[in-house]
Design an enzyme around this catalytic site. Structure first.
Site, PDB file in Angstrom:
ATOM      1  N   SER A   1       0.526  -6.778   4.735  1.00 26.79           N
ATOM      2  CA  SER A   1       1.216  -5.595   4.214  1.00 26.79           C
ATOM      3  C   SER A   1       2.293  -5.919   3.192  1.00 26.79           C
ATOM      4  O   SER A   1       3.161  -5.101   2.914  1.00 26.79           O
ATOM      5  CB  SER A   1       1.839  -4.777   5.373  1.00 26.79           C
ATOM      6  OG  SER A   1       0.831  -4.175   6.141  1.00 26.79           O
TER       7      SER A   1
ATOM      8  N   SER B   1      -5.178   2.975   1.933  1.00 21.33           N
ATOM      9  CA  SER B   1      -5.760   1.656   2.155  1.00 21.33           C
ATOM     10  C   SER B   1      -6.992   1.442   1.284  1.00 21.33           C
ATOM     11  O   SER B   1      -7.678   2.392   0.892  1.00 21.33           O
ATOM     12  CB  SER B   1      -6.115   1.465   3.629  1.00 21.33           C
ATOM     13  OG  SER B   1      -4.955   1.408   4.436  1.00 21.33           O
TER      14      SER B   1
ATOM     15  N   GLU C   1       4.251  -4.290  11.425  1.00 21.84           N
ATOM     16  CA  GLU C   1       3.266  -3.384  10.847  1.00 21.84           C
ATOM     17  C   GLU C   1       2.841  -2.281  11.812  1.00 21.84           C
ATOM     18  O   GLU C   1       1.798  -1.656  11.633  1.00 21.84           O
ATOM     19  CB  GLU C   1       2.045  -4.185  10.381  1.00 21.84           C
ATOM     20  CG  GLU C   1       2.361  -5.224   9.325  1.00 21.84           C
ATOM     21  CD  GLU C   1       1.165  -6.086   8.976  1.00 21.84           C
ATOM     22  OE1 GLU C   1       0.325  -5.614   8.196  1.00 21.84           O
ATOM     23  OE2 GLU C   1       1.061  -7.217   9.487  1.00 21.84           O
TER      24      GLU C   1
END
Length: 322
Positions: free
Chosen positions: A160, A295, A24
């Site tokens: 994720s 996000s 990530e």
């Protein structure tokens, strides 16, 4: 609720940790840049730092007033780096090392939630070695017999959407397990929960944790995988989520319940499935919520009327005041 920026925070120096070597990394750097920009915009001296061999000496020689995590992946979320910061006496925003570790280990977190009476999909955690010891065929048969179909297969730690697979048929299960093990040595297999997919940010208020508006996730492709999370246009979000008042209240209560059961603090994000009837199902808690342009945590903060910089500064102030 408003988040004023105290003068003492304006004089503080904050290090934002991002990057690292996890899968990530790119998302972490994007989160870190947005956090750094948000803190700078409200007058905080914020510095973005990668996690490498130079980090520890610099923190020891010139310790910041506080650290803010944008470090996704194991080092940033499993509590280990927090333990190092505790060791050298550098305070940080977010859960303690022990609480972060509880949330990072999904099977352990789900066990804690279950003991606390918080609904979570039934699951089984299986290490890679068990398939060679017991035989993959018979073991997979028992999983389907116990949990039914469809199933969600995911690494026991991580985020994720990496290594996550939706299994609709028995034939899809072996490949899903192999794909999952590419990201970790333990697979979490859980009964697939149907309903509205929501994420709820939880932050510490003056007296008790409070929730941000629930964000409903509606991927265009039907699956909320890595691409759907971070590619603009791949997902539609609804803020607040399209829930009835009863559902919204129950989901918020479940999110706060999970936050408290896991011993979290400052800010985290709780992911849930809200069915048409029955209790919301808590999937997991994320102690380093993403802060990229797609996000969910900053999206919810904005919907609640909070500037993300002011909100983060309020959390820094809490750290400095303790």
């Amino acid at each position: 609720m408003t988040f004023a920026v105290p003068n003492v925070v304006g004089e503080a120096r904050v290090v934002v940790l991002a990057g690292g070597l996890s899968y990530e990394r790119d998302v972490s750097l994007r989160s870190g840049r947005r956090i750094t920009d948000a803190l700078t915009r409200v007058g905080v001296a914020a510095e973005l730092r990668d996690v490498d061999a130079s980090l520890l000496p610099s923190l020891v020689d010139d310790p910041p007033d506080a650290v803010v995590f944008a470090l996704h992946g194991q080092v940033g979320e499993d509590g280990s780096l927090r333990s190092v910061l505790d060791l050298i006496g550098v305070p940080y925003v977010g859960p303690s090392a022990a609480a972060a570790h509880r949330a990072w280990d999904k099977p352990a977190a789900k066990a804690i939630l279950t003991e606390a009476g918080i609904a979570t999909p039934e699951w089984i955690a299986l290490p890679r070695e068990m398939f060679s010891d017991l035989g993959a065929g018979p073991l997979l048969e028992r999983i389907v017999e116990r949990l039914g179909l469809p199933l969600a297969v995911k690494p026991a730690s991580g985020g994720s959407g990496l290594g996550v697979h939706l299994v609709r048929t028995v034939a899809e299960l072996p490949a899903a397990m192999i794909g999952c093990f590419a990201y970790g040595d333990v697979a979490l297999v859980e009964r697939f929960a149907t309903g509205v997919d929501v994420a709820i940010g939880v932050i510490d208020g003056p007296e008790a944790p409070i929730t941000l508006p629930a964000v409903e996730i509606e991927p265009i492709s039907g699956e909320y995988d890595y691409a759907a999370r971070y590619n603009p246009g791949a997902t539609t979000w609804h803020v607040p989520a399209r829930l009835s008042e009863t559902q919204a209240t129950a989901a918020a209560a479940a999110a706060i319940g999970a936050y408290q059961a896991l011993g979290l603090r400052d800010l985290s994000r709780v992911d849930l499935i809200v069915p048409d009837s029955g209790a919301p199902q808590v999937l997991e808690a994320n102690v380093v919520p993403g802060m990229t342009e797609t996000s969910l945590f900053p999206m919810a903060a904005e919907a609640a009327g909070h500037d993300i910089g002011d909100l983060l500064v309020a959390m820094v102030h809490r750290v400095l005041a303790t």
